[in-house]
Design a protein around this motif. Structure first.
Motif, PDB file in Angstrom:
ATOM      1  N   VAL A 239       0.856  -1.174   0.000  1.00  0.00           N
ATOM      2  CA  VAL A 239       0.000   0.000   0.000  1.00  0.00           C
ATOM      3  C   VAL A 239       0.900   1.234   0.000  1.00  0.00           C
ATOM      4  CG1 VAL A 239      -1.790   1.255   1.217  1.00  0.00           C
ATOM      5  CG2 VAL A 239      -1.769  -1.244   1.250  1.00  0.00           C
ATOM      6  N   CYS A 240       1.809   1.239   0.958  1.00  0.00           N
ATOM      7  CA  CYS A 240       2.719   2.378   1.074  1.00  0.00           C
ATOM      8  C   CYS A 240       4.106   1.906   0.639  1.00  0.00           C
ATOM      9  CB  CYS A 240       2.732   2.875   2.515  1.00  0.00           C
ATOM     10  SG  CYS A 240       3.876   4.215   2.805  1.00  0.00           S
ATOM     11  N   VAL A 241       4.518   2.317  -0.545  1.00  0.00           N
ATOM     12  CA  VAL A 241       5.806   1.851  -1.040  1.00  0.00           C
ATOM     13  C   VAL A 241       6.970   2.572  -0.365  1.00  0.00           C
ATOM     14  CG1 VAL A 241       5.175   0.881  -3.261  1.00  0.00           C
ATOM     15  CG2 VAL A 241       5.478   3.343  -3.048  1.00  0.00           C
ATOM     16  N   CYS A 242       6.745   3.753   0.131  1.00  0.00           N
ATOM     17  CA  CYS A 242       7.821   4.469   0.815  1.00  0.00           C
ATOM     18  C   CYS A 242       8.245   3.730   2.065  1.00  0.00           C
ATOM     19  CB  CYS A 242       7.366   5.854   1.251  1.00  0.00           C
ATOM     20  SG  CYS A 242       7.125   7.007  -0.067  1.00  0.00           S
ATOM     21  N   GLU A 243       7.260   3.334   2.864  1.00  0.00           N
ATOM     22  CA  GLU A 243       7.556   2.768   4.171  1.00  0.00           C
ATOM     23  C   GLU A 243       7.410   1.247   4.171  1.00  0.00           C
ATOM     24  OE1 GLU A 243       7.891   5.032   7.342  1.00  0.00           O
ATOM     25  OE2 GLU A 243       8.753   6.075   5.631  1.00  0.00           O
TER      26      GLU A 243
ATOM     27  N   PHE B  60       2.278   4.759   7.634  1.00  0.00           N
ATOM     28  CA  PHE B  60       1.945   4.970   6.219  1.00  0.00           C
ATOM     29  C   PHE B  60       1.768   6.464   5.963  1.00  0.00           C
ATOM     30  CE2 PHE B  60      -2.588   5.058   7.513  1.00  0.00           C
ATOM     31  CZ  PHE B  60      -3.039   6.109   6.741  1.00  0.00           C
ATOM     32  N   SER B  61       2.058   6.843   4.770  1.00  0.00           N
ATOM     33  CA  SER B  61       1.985   8.236   4.308  1.00  0.00           C
ATOM     34  C   SER B  61       3.032   9.142   4.945  1.00  0.00           C
ATOM     35  CB  SER B  61       0.589   8.841   4.502  1.00  0.00           C
ATOM     36  OG  SER B  61       0.450   9.393   5.784  1.00  0.00           O
ATOM     37  N   MET B  62       3.983   8.554   5.666  1.00  0.00           N
ATOM     38  CA  MET B  62       4.999   9.394   6.293  1.00  0.00           C
ATOM     39  C   MET B  62       6.341   9.298   5.572  1.00  0.00           C
ATOM     40  SD  MET B  62       3.546   8.599  10.012  1.00  0.00           S
ATOM     41  CE  MET B  62       4.592   9.353  11.205  1.00  0.00           C
ATOM     42  N   GLY B  63       6.335   8.717   4.387  1.00  0.00           N
ATOM     43  CA  GLY B  63       7.572   8.574   3.626  1.00  0.00           C
ATOM     44  C   GLY B  63       7.848   9.761   2.726  1.00  0.00           C
ATOM     45  N   PRO B  64       8.869   9.621   1.904  1.00  0.00           N
ATOM     46  CA  PRO B  64       9.266  10.748   1.047  1.00  0.00           C
ATOM     47  C   PRO B  64       8.145  11.268   0.142  1.00  0.00           C
ATOM     48  CG  PRO B  64      10.845   8.943   0.873  1.00  0.00           C
ATOM     49  CD  PRO B  64       9.736   8.458   1.736  1.00  0.00           C
ATOM     50  N   CYS B  65       7.196  10.429  -0.226  1.00  0.00           N
ATOM     51  CA  CYS B  65       6.153  10.938  -1.127  1.00  0.00           C
ATOM     52  C   CYS B  65       5.011  11.568  -0.348  1.00  0.00           C
ATOM     53  CB  CYS B  65       5.637   9.841  -2.043  1.00  0.00           C
ATOM     54  SG  CYS B  65       4.291   8.868  -1.371  1.00  0.00           S
ATOM     55  N   GLN B  66       5.110  11.496   0.982  1.00  0.00           N
ATOM     56  CA  GLN B  66       4.115  12.133   1.845  1.00  0.00           C
ATOM     57  C   GLN B  66       2.693  11.687   1.506  1.00  0.00           C
ATOM     58  OE1 GLN B  66       4.629  14.715   4.636  1.00  0.00           O
ATOM     59  NE2 GLN B  66       6.073  13.030   4.533  1.00  0.00           N
ATOM     60  N   GLY B  67       2.571  10.388   1.234  1.00  0.00           N
ATOM     61  CA  GLY B  67       1.243   9.827   1.072  1.00  0.00           C
ATOM     62  C   GLY B  67       0.641   9.949  -0.303  1.00  0.00           C
ATOM     63  N   ARG B  68       1.387  10.535  -1.255  1.00  0.00           N
ATOM     64  CA  ARG B  68       0.802  10.663  -2.590  1.00  0.00           C
ATOM     65  C   ARG B  68       0.413   9.301  -3.150  1.00  0.00           C
ATOM     66  NH1 ARG B  68       4.215  14.578  -2.669  1.00  0.00           N
ATOM     67  NH2 ARG B  68       3.695  16.592  -3.556  1.00  0.00           N
ATOM     68  N   MET B  69       1.279   8.294  -2.896  1.00  0.00           N
ATOM     69  CA  MET B  69       1.040   6.988  -3.479  1.00  0.00           C
ATOM     70  C   MET B  69       0.131   6.124  -2.605  1.00  0.00           C
ATOM     71  SD  MET B  69       2.570   6.769  -6.374  1.00  0.00           S
ATOM     72  CE  MET B  69       2.378   8.488  -6.786  1.00  0.00           C
ATOM     73  N   CYS B  70      -0.115   6.546  -1.352  1.00  0.00           N
ATOM     74  CA  CYS B  70      -0.773   5.594  -0.455  1.00  0.00           C
ATOM     75  C   CYS B  70      -1.927   6.158   0.361  1.00  0.00           C
ATOM     76  CB  CYS B  70       0.245   4.983   0.493  1.00  0.00           C
ATOM     77  SG  CYS B  70       0.912   6.158   1.665  1.00  0.00           S
ATOM     78  N   ALA B  71      -2.057   7.470   0.430  1.00  0.00           N
ATOM     79  CA  ALA B  71      -3.041   8.015   1.383  1.00  0.00           C
ATOM     80  C   ALA B  71      -4.449   7.535   1.069  1.00  0.00           C
ATOM     81  CB  ALA B  71      -2.979   9.534   1.384  1.00  0.00           C
TER      82      ALA B  71
HETATM   83  S1  FES Z   1       3.813   5.543  -0.468  1.00  0.00           S
HETATM   84 FE1  FES Z   1       3.203   5.912   1.552  1.00  0.00          FE
HETATM   85  S2  FES Z   1       4.288   7.711   2.030  1.00  0.00           S
HETATM   86 FE2  FES Z   1       4.941   7.317   0.027  1.00  0.00          FE
END
Ligand code: FES
Ligand SMILES: [Zn+2]
Lengths: 975, 83
Positions: free
Chosen positions: A521-525, A552-563
């Motif tokens: 869901v969240c690829v950043c984290e 989740f949503s706390m990675g570099p994309c700030q949730g763009r990909m997962c929020a």
């Molecule tokens: S994909 Fe979840 S913060 Fe980037």
């Protein structure tokens, strides 16, 4: 793997003729001018761009638009640069990050197999016991986690800057909506600033090669041609400022936007803002959806149409609307085989021609299908697709495998709406569109385009015009013709929106929690569907708490990909009736380098009007607060001797200087000083201390009465701004009538002092300087060396002397005249170093150096300046309380009994215990030993108990000295 | 904080130009109890809501005025010179 470039096409932004080279992980890579790092790497056959945060799984290009975390790299030493938006420069050095020893073989990818060690919220659970294990685990985790490495040895490159701008209307986003809005608003005469994060305006149209219908006179144009036409219209309008490659990272109060353009931070104040930030795609949740080769449709388009790079050789397109079909067309046009189009819609609305056309080209068309898994080890080798029933549930046993090396996801999109929330709007979940959409916009905020959830060009263009008109109209309501126009457009817009909604079918949410396979869901984290389901099961069933627990949503994309996915999954397991809401997106929306926030590196410093004289004399300068002052010209002891024996001159221009004038000037001073000034005779000077209402000393200085209603005040260096405000504050809202004028910068001041001072100084003025005519603590106006001057007979350093205030522009002239007149007496200039010794020998306190935020005049040996017998003054009540409870410690003069040097801050020791501190100390040539001021207990101050000063661990015997060390009766001062 | 503040002399300016002087409070007469005096010295209301406070236009006309500001939204309702 190597990819061929496509033949040149007018939509391309690269120059096919011009090649550049750069290095990636030490290897030479060829690029074409206009390439981004990512497009060049992709063309060179690279498919793994990074390793994931937790499990170190290989990650490839996903969004191609700077939205996702997959291509963060170290570029010329700067960590976490997005390779998909960073242009290639000749010779640049690019390094992958978060992979060791290399991207291809990352040893830490073993974690992927031991994922039970890192369950959701693992930092609250795992590695806690056994206790001894934690330090080891922490070391390992810290090494393994984190993104990029900062080179702490590197020199900051600088070049950062801040800029302040003002505008009527800001349009954020340079796509079709933004371009139309800007044009419309500018037509009505508004000053428009158009901000776009891409190097070129046009938004998604830049990489659309299909043609558009139903858009009025522009119908029939291809996307990129339409982009060009809209762009040209805007750039030819003189009242539109275009900021390209600039990101609005935050919306703040008062219409302030934080804009980052390369190394520049732009503080943009705007009256109206039109948010046309568009939308972005994000990956659907299915097994192995993070495998390199899985790309968002828009990313595929960018590679194809902007950089002419073949994204793969055999593609599967997954979609839920017509965008997937046009993408399939475009892939075919570019010579890429399309294995299948997987459309989740149960029934296709129309356009059967294109279906047939695709089928004829060998494309399998699967409607009412969705993707279940991507297969492959390090790269996509195929897609597992599954049919859906009428309720949009999969028949898992009917799934089919389709070999391919590229999976294009045109599945879910979400508005880029962080700025809406930051500008005071609400984001509300819209069940039809499956997105959180802007609602309840404040009157100065407008939205247009995809950010409204409507991804349909004819609607976008109307919305853009409408927003531009409305914003302009709200600023210039006189344009009455606009309001009927607005109504027409409004209706047109609503009709288009309704039509869109009627046909819209969101892509189904298929992920499930019972698989051991990873569905990200969240690829950043590195957070999977299962993680979120478990988080909800553990009780974090509200999206904000789930966010904090799972990160989740706390990675570099700030949730763009997962929020959006996360919110939907949370709602699903929490059983909420799709009360889905987005988590709060606070600024910065995109990462902002600290250097950009800090701006240009500068340290402002103040120079006195005599600065150049000091430099010419070779003075050793020091920074005191923000003032540059001479510390010494020769040595402090030599200069000290000259003042005591002959004559010296010091630049005291840094003193704060205030004029207080008006019929209530004396009353004001009586109120703010502890001393009385209404009784001061004209032509006399009195020392004054200012306290706050709790009795704490806040400033001191001299007060000279120049006329009945006119006083001249000096304040501590650096404190004048505060004192000025303080005086005005106590006047505000009272009947006191006086003017306070800050003269600090307008006056040069110097102090001539020493037994020969009178002989030197009398050569320069007609004023009678004899003690009878000009006694100690008197002030006079005079002409000195041709300059109008104010002379104060005071003696901070303890010698006969005058403080001379002249207009700043006369400073050098007077200084030179004094130096010339003193030549026969061997006058020398002295600095702060000598002054410190001289004043300590006289036990003169420096407020702020010897006193602190807890010092009061009663304990600082200044009882005499507090006049309890006068009416109320600021601090009276506090000082009375202090007087009643009696002093707790006192500021006293001391001398060390033996040789040795004390310094400020050292401990005063009584009976082996620390009991106070040294405020200032210096070696006194007069006393032949170290003298100073110290805060000591009362019994020590009264001389009844001995004390020591702890110097480098050994205690040196010290004695309290009641009188000044030098000239205790002040005879020299008065002579 | 980036809101705009209208100085009664200079008009609407960025808050960066001003220095906050804290809550507006009446200085009690010297006759009040020590308890009252201590409250005056050390306690602030710190209201979540509308507060009247001092502002000084440091980078402008250099004078003090009062502003009624909602501390939750930073919306400034009015500004005026104290009289
Ligand atoms: S994909 Fe979840 S913060 Fe980037
Ligand atoms: Zn002002």
């Amino acid at each position: 793997m190597s990819t061929t470039r496509l033949p040149p096409h007018p939509a391309h932004v690269i120059d096919h003729e011009q090649t550049l080279t750069f290095s990636f992980a030490g290897e030479r890579i060829q690029a074409r001018a206009g390439d981004t790092i990512a497009s060049a790497l992709y063309a060179a056959g690279r498919r793994t761009f990074s390793r994931s945060f937790k499990y170190h799984r290989p990650r490839g290009l996903l969004c191609g638009a700077g939205q996702c975390p997959n291509c963060l790299m170290n570029v010329d030493g700067t960590p976490s640069v997005r390779a998909c938006t960073e242009p290639v420069r000749q010779g640049m050095r690019v390094q992958p990050q978060n992979a060791w020893p290399s991207l291809r073989y990352d040893l830490l990818s073993i974690i992927d197999r031991f994922d039970w060690l890192l369950p959701i919220g693992f930092y609250y659970k795992t590695f806690i016991r056994p206790r001894f294990f934690w330090p080891l685990a922490e070391k390992f985790l810290r090494r393994a986690a984190g993104l990029g490495e900062i080179n702490t040895q590197a020199k900051p490159k600088g070049g950062y800057d801040h800029e302040y701008r003002y505008t009527d209307i800001t349009v954020v986003g340079g796509g079709p909506a933004g371009l139309t809005a800007a044009h419309e608003a500018a037509n009505l005469g508004c000053q428009v600033t158009l901000i776009d994060d891409q190097p070129k305006l046009g938004g998604h149209l830049r990489f659309q090669t299909g043609t558009y219908d139903n858009i009025g006179e522009q119908s029939g144009l291809t996307g990129f041609a339409l982009a060009r036409s809209l762009r040209e219209r805007v750039t030819s309008q003189p009242n539109i400022d275009v900021l390209s490659s600039a990101t609005v990272f935050g919306g703040y109060e008062g219409g302030l936007l934080g804009v980052m353009q390369a190394k520049r931070l732009i503080h943009l104040r705007t009256q109206r803002v039109i948010i046309a930030t568009g939308s972005h795609e994000y990956p659907a949740v299915f097994t192995n959806n993070d495998l390199p080769g899985v790309m968002l449709g828009s990313g595929v388009r960018r590679l194809l149409h902007l950089y002419g790079v073949q994204p793969g050789t055999r593609a599967v397109v997954v979609c839920h609307d017509d965008t997937g079909w046009t993408l399939a067309d475009e892939l075919l046009d570019s010579g890429i085989r399309v294995a299948a189009v997987v459309d989740s819609r149960y029934r296709l609305p129309d356009a059967p021609d294109s279906v047939e056309q695709l089928q004829r080209s060998g494309v399998e068309v699967l409607t009412s299908y969705a993707i279940q898994a991507a297969r492959g080890t390090n790269h996509v080798e195929g897609a597992l697709v599954v049919p859906l029933d009428a309720q949009r549930n999969p028949f898992p046993h009917a799934s089919r495998f389709i070999p391919c090396d590229l999976i294009c996801l045109s599945t879910d999109r979400t508005p880029t709406a962080a700025l809406v929330a930051q500008s005071g709007g609400e984001l509300v979940y819209d069940a039809t569109l499956g997105q959180t959409l802007p609602q309840q916009l404040p009157p100065q905020v407008f939205c247009a385009g995809d950010v409204t959830g409507i991804h349909l060009l004819p609607a976008t263009l109307v919305q853009g015009r409408l927003a531009g008109l409305r914003a302009a109209h709200s600023l210039r309501a006189s344009e009455t013709s606009a309001s009927s126009h607005i109504q027409t457009l409004q209706h047109e817009c609503e009709a288009l929106e309704q039509e869109y909604r009627r046909h819209y079918e969101p892509y189904p949410q298929l992920g499930h929690a019972w698989t051991s396979k990873k569905q990200f869901v969240c690829v950043c984290e590195d957070i999977t569907h299962k993680d979120l389901a478990q988080g909800v099961a553990e009780g974090f069933d509200e999206v904000e708490t789930l966010k904090r627990y799972s990160t989740f949503s706390m990675g570099p994309c700030q949730g763009r990909m997962c929020a959006t996915s996360s919110a939907r999954i949370c709602a699903r397991y929490a059983g909420a009736e799709l009360a889905t809401r987005a988590t709060t997106a606070r600024p910065p929306v995109t990462p902002v380098p600290l250097g950009v926030l800090a701006g240009r590196k500068h340290q402002p410093e103040k120079h006195t009007p005599l600065h150049h004289r000091h430099i010419a004399l070779g003075a050793e300068m020091m920074l005191l607060g923000s003032w540059k002052r001479p510390y010494a010209y020769t040595t402090p002891s030599e200069e000290h001797q000259a003042v005591r024996e002959r004559v010296g001159i010091i630049d005291v221009s840094t003193l704060g200087k205030l004029e207080v004038k008006g019929k209530d000037a004396a009353r004001l001073l009586d109120k703010v000083y502890t001393h009385t000034f209404s009784t001061l005779r004209v032509g006399r000077i009195r020392y004054g201390v200012m306290c706050d209402d709790s009795g704490i000393i806040i400033d001191d200085g001299t007060v000279s009465r120049l006329a009945d209603d006119h006083f001249f005040l000096t304040t501590t260096t650096g404190n004048v701004e505060f004192v000025e405000q303080w005086l005005k504050w106590w006047m505000a809202g009272t009947d006191l009538c006086a003017h306070v004028t800050n003269m600090t910068g307008g006056l040069a001041a110097m102090n001539i002092a020493g037994p020969k001072a009178r002989q030197v100084f009398s050569q320069l003025t007609d004023t009678d300087l004899s003690s009878e005519a000009f006694s100690y603590m008197a002030c006079r106006r005079a002409t000195v060396a041709g300059a109008p001057a104010l002379l104060l007979r005071i003696g901070f350093v303890g010698e006969t002397g005058w403080e001379i205030h002249v207009p700043a522009e006369c400073g050098e002239q007077v200084w030179d005249a004094i130096m010339a007149a003193g030549a026969g007496f061997q006058i020398i200039p002295f600095g702060v170093g000598a002054q410190r010794i001289l004043r300590l020998e006289k036990k003169h306190v420096i407020v702020g150096q010897d006193t602190d935020a807890l010092s009061n005049p009663l304990e600082a040996d200044m009882e005499w300046v507090v006049k309890f017998n006068k009416d109320d003054f600021i601090g009276k009540r506090g000082l009375q309380a202090i007087q009643e409870r009696g002093p707790r410690h006192k500021l006293v003069g001391f001398a060390l009994r033996d040789s040795g040097m004390a310094e400020g801050g050292q401990a005063v020791v009584v009976n082996g215990q620390p009991a106070g501190r040294v405020a200032s100390a210096a070696f006194s040539p007069t006393a032949g030993k170290c003298v100073g001021l110290a805060w000591v207990p009362v019994e020590v101050a009264s001389g009844t108990s001995p004390f020591q000063i702890r110097i480098n661990g050994t205690d040196a015997q010290a004695d309290v000295i009641d009188d000044a060390f030098y000239d205790p009766q002040g005879e020299r001062l008065r002579s | 904080m980036s809101f705009l503040l209208a100085c009664p002399n200079c008009g609407e300016r960025s808050v960066y130009e001003f220095r906050s002087g804290g809550e507006f409070r009446q200085r009690p007469p010297a006759s009040v109890s020590s308890h009252e005096w201590a409250r005056y010295l050390y306690l602030r209301k710190n209201e979540a809501g509308e507060t009247t406070e001092w502002w000084y236009h440091q980078l402008g006309c250099r004078s003090w005025f009062l502003a009624v500001r909602d501390t939750r939204t930073n919306l400034v309702k009015e500004t005026y010179e104290h009289d």
